[in-house]
Design an enzyme around this catalytic site. Sequence first.
Site, PDB file in Angstrom:
ATOM      1  N   LYS A   1       0.719  -1.450   0.321  1.00  0.00           N
ATOM      2  CA  LYS A   1      -0.253  -0.017  -0.253  1.00  0.00           C
ATOM      3  C   LYS A   1       0.461   1.015   0.062  1.00  0.00           C
ATOM      4  O   LYS A   1       2.357   1.305   0.606  1.00  0.00           O
ATOM      5  CB  LYS A   1      -0.872   0.193   1.455  1.00  0.00           C
ATOM      6  CG  LYS A   1      -1.973  -1.074   1.441  1.00  0.00           C
ATOM      7  CD  LYS A   1      -2.654  -1.502   2.181  1.00  0.00           C
ATOM      8  CE  LYS A   1      -4.466  -2.285   2.489  1.00  0.00           C
ATOM      9  NZ  LYS A   1      -4.446  -2.000   3.027  1.00  0.00           N
TER      10      LYS A   1
ATOM     11  N   TYR B   1     -11.981  -1.996  -3.499  1.00  0.00           N
ATOM     12  CA  TYR B   1     -12.866  -2.022  -2.738  1.00  0.00           C
ATOM     13  C   TYR B   1     -14.106  -1.853  -2.371  1.00  0.00           C
ATOM     14  O   TYR B   1     -15.437  -1.722  -1.011  1.00  0.00           O
ATOM     15  CB  TYR B   1     -12.408  -1.242  -1.063  1.00  0.00           C
ATOM     16  CG  TYR B   1     -10.755  -1.043  -1.062  1.00  0.00           C
ATOM     17  CD1 TYR B   1     -10.756  -2.445  -0.149  1.00  0.00           C
ATOM     18  CD2 TYR B   1      -9.701  -0.238  -0.760  1.00  0.00           C
ATOM     19  CE1 TYR B   1      -9.571  -2.810   0.244  1.00  0.00           C
ATOM     20  CE2 TYR B   1      -8.944  -0.933  -0.135  1.00  0.00           C
ATOM     21  CZ  TYR B   1      -8.243  -2.029  -0.077  1.00  0.00           C
ATOM     22  OH  TYR B   1      -7.142  -2.646   0.944  1.00  0.00           O
TER      23      TYR B   1
ATOM     24  N   ARG C   1      -2.248 -14.356   3.606  1.00  0.00           N
ATOM     25  CA  ARG C   1      -3.310 -13.389   4.541  1.00  0.00           C
ATOM     26  C   ARG C   1      -2.770 -13.580   5.462  1.00  0.00           C
ATOM     27  O   ARG C   1      -2.171 -13.073   6.886  1.00  0.00           O
ATOM     28  CB  ARG C   1      -4.712 -14.146   4.350  1.00  0.00           C
ATOM     29  CG  ARG C   1      -5.065 -13.505   3.187  1.00  0.00           C
ATOM     30  CD  ARG C   1      -5.859 -12.109   3.234  1.00  0.00           C
ATOM     31  NE  ARG C   1      -7.007 -11.986   4.992  1.00  0.00           N
ATOM     32  CZ  ARG C   1      -7.394 -11.516   4.615  1.00  0.00           C
ATOM     33  NH1 ARG C   1      -7.105  -9.886   3.281  1.00  0.00           N
ATOM     34  NH2 ARG C   1      -8.343 -10.063   5.688  1.00  0.00           N
TER      35      ARG C   1
ATOM     36  N   ASN D   1      -2.128  -0.003   6.840  1.00  0.00           N
ATOM     37  CA  ASN D   1      -1.667  -1.377   7.398  1.00  0.00           C
ATOM     38  C   ASN D   1      -0.785  -1.231   6.421  1.00  0.00           C
ATOM     39  O   ASN D   1      -0.646  -3.135   6.539  1.00  0.00           O
ATOM     40  CB  ASN D   1      -2.840  -2.395   7.683  1.00  0.00           C
ATOM     41  CG  ASN D   1      -3.608  -2.566   7.054  1.00  0.00           C
ATOM     42  OD1 ASN D   1      -3.716  -2.134   6.024  1.00  0.00           O
ATOM     43  ND2 ASN D   1      -4.999  -3.386   7.253  1.00  0.00           N
TER      44      ASN D   1
ATOM     45  N   HIS E   1      -1.717  -5.216   1.585  1.00  0.00           N
ATOM     46  CA  HIS E   1      -2.917  -6.249   1.451  1.00  0.00           C
ATOM     47  C   HIS E   1      -3.064  -7.537   0.416  1.00  0.00           C
ATOM     48  O   HIS E   1      -2.310  -7.668   0.402  1.00  0.00           O
ATOM     49  CB  HIS E   1      -4.241  -5.004   0.033  1.00  0.00           C
ATOM     50  CG  HIS E   1      -4.797  -5.984  -0.670  1.00  0.00           C
ATOM     51  ND1 HIS E   1      -5.991  -5.853   0.022  1.00  0.00           N
ATOM     52  CD2 HIS E   1      -4.848  -6.401  -1.504  1.00  0.00           C
ATOM     53  CE1 HIS E   1      -7.271  -6.819  -0.877  1.00  0.00           C
ATOM     54  NE2 HIS E   1      -6.841  -7.132  -1.395  1.00  0.00           N
TER      55      HIS E   1
ATOM     56  N   GLU F   1     -10.258  -9.243  -8.036  1.00  0.00           N
ATOM     57  CA  GLU F   1      -8.297  -8.585  -8.271  1.00  0.00           C
ATOM     58  C   GLU F   1      -7.673  -8.346  -8.938  1.00  0.00           C
ATOM     59  O   GLU F   1      -7.331  -7.722  -9.583  1.00  0.00           O
ATOM     60  CB  GLU F   1      -8.201  -8.141  -6.832  1.00  0.00           C
ATOM     61  CG  GLU F   1      -9.611  -7.689  -5.538  1.00  0.00           C
ATOM     62  CD  GLU F   1      -8.866  -8.037  -3.805  1.00  0.00           C
ATOM     63  OE1 GLU F   1      -7.577  -8.949  -4.213  1.00  0.00           O
ATOM     64  OE2 GLU F   1      -9.695  -8.301  -3.215  1.00  0.00           O
TER      65      GLU F   1
HETATM   66  P1  RTP Z   1      -7.412  -5.960   2.396  1.00  0.00           P
HETATM   67  O1  RTP Z   1      -8.581  -5.695   1.953  1.00  0.00           O
HETATM   68  O2  RTP Z   1      -6.262  -4.025   3.130  1.00  0.00           O
HETATM   69  O3  RTP Z   1      -6.285  -6.167   2.403  1.00  0.00           O
HETATM   70  O4  RTP Z   1      -8.016  -5.652   4.248  1.00  0.00           O
HETATM   71  P2  RTP Z   1      -8.430  -7.127   5.556  1.00  0.00           P
HETATM   72  O5  RTP Z   1      -9.014  -7.488   4.685  1.00  0.00           O
HETATM   73  O6  RTP Z   1      -7.704  -7.332   6.266  1.00  0.00           O
HETATM   74  O7  RTP Z   1      -9.388  -5.856   5.954  1.00  0.00           O
HETATM   75  P3  RTP Z   1     -10.926  -5.336   5.182  1.00  0.00           P
HETATM   76  O8  RTP Z   1     -12.373  -5.868   6.028  1.00  0.00           O
HETATM   77  O9  RTP Z   1     -10.934  -5.616   3.676  1.00  0.00           O
HETATM   78  O10 RTP Z   1     -10.458  -3.853   4.815  1.00  0.00           O
HETATM   79  C1  RTP Z   1      -9.594  -3.122   3.956  1.00  0.00           C
HETATM   80  C2  RTP Z   1      -9.271  -2.057   4.884  1.00  0.00           C
HETATM   81  O11 RTP Z   1      -9.663  -1.038   5.151  1.00  0.00           O
HETATM   82  C3  RTP Z   1      -9.564  -0.648   6.604  1.00  0.00           C
HETATM   83  N1  RTP Z   1     -10.070  -0.397   7.385  1.00  0.00           N
HETATM   84  N2  RTP Z   1     -10.527   0.388   8.255  1.00  0.00           N
HETATM   85  N3  RTP Z   1     -11.263   1.687  10.920  1.00  0.00           N
HETATM   86  C4  RTP Z   1     -11.857   0.413  10.401  1.00  0.00           C
HETATM   87  O12 RTP Z   1     -12.956  -0.095  10.888  1.00  0.00           O
HETATM   88  C5  RTP Z   1     -11.419  -0.136   9.053  1.00  0.00           C
HETATM   89  N4  RTP Z   1     -12.017  -1.366   8.854  1.00  0.00           N
HETATM   90  C6  RTP Z   1     -11.348  -2.067   7.600  1.00  0.00           C
HETATM   91  C7  RTP Z   1      -8.162  -0.762   6.408  1.00  0.00           C
HETATM   92  O13 RTP Z   1      -7.237  -0.224   5.160  1.00  0.00           O
HETATM   93  C8  RTP Z   1      -8.024  -2.131   6.057  1.00  0.00           C
HETATM   94  O14 RTP Z   1      -6.697  -2.663   5.548  1.00  0.00           O
HETATM   95 MG    MG Z   2     -10.469  -7.261   2.545  1.00  0.00          MG
END
Ligand code: RTP
Ligand code: MG
Length: 149
Positions: A9, A49, A85, A112, A115, A126
Amino acid sequence: MERTYVMVKPDGVQRNLIGEIISRFEKKGLKIVGLKMLHISRELAERHYGEHRGKPFFEPLVDYITSGPVVAMALEGKDAVSTAREMMGATNPLKAAQGTIRGTFGMDIGRNVVHGSDSVESAARELALFFAPGEIIEYKRDIDNWIYE
Ligand code: RTP
Ligand code: MG
């Protein structure tokens, strides 16, 4: 072999972590079959997203992921989606296990570093968003006999 979409990122790029992050996946044994740097447009960010549209963090998330260049990669290997992951750790870096990428390098959920696709279906979607078919390279590595029995 399974494929996944992984991305350094904008914060990872700005913090000079591109090499460190790619190196971890490479040393694990995942094969890099696609790799490029790009600056994500808002349109692409909103598609990537799309599942989070309407959530309170959606707009900040789109701002963040479009704030600077990213490094996009396609990784191939046994259980590539779940393996990547696991190596990344939990979404919130303060909750991510020590030793994982986010656990090692992150402090904030909105910064973070990396991704990774969350399912085989997400990975296919994706990878198609970020790579044209000709940009995924099929090749053999001699080392594969030392990585897989
Ligand atoms: P990513 O898609 O970026 O790999 O992350 P992830 O699957 O671990 O998490 P996801 O639920 O898909 O959320 C995408 C990104 O959104 C931001 N986020 N912020 N403030 C919050 O509660 C919150 N929740 C998610 C994070 O940057 C996350 O990586
Ligand atoms: Mg995600």
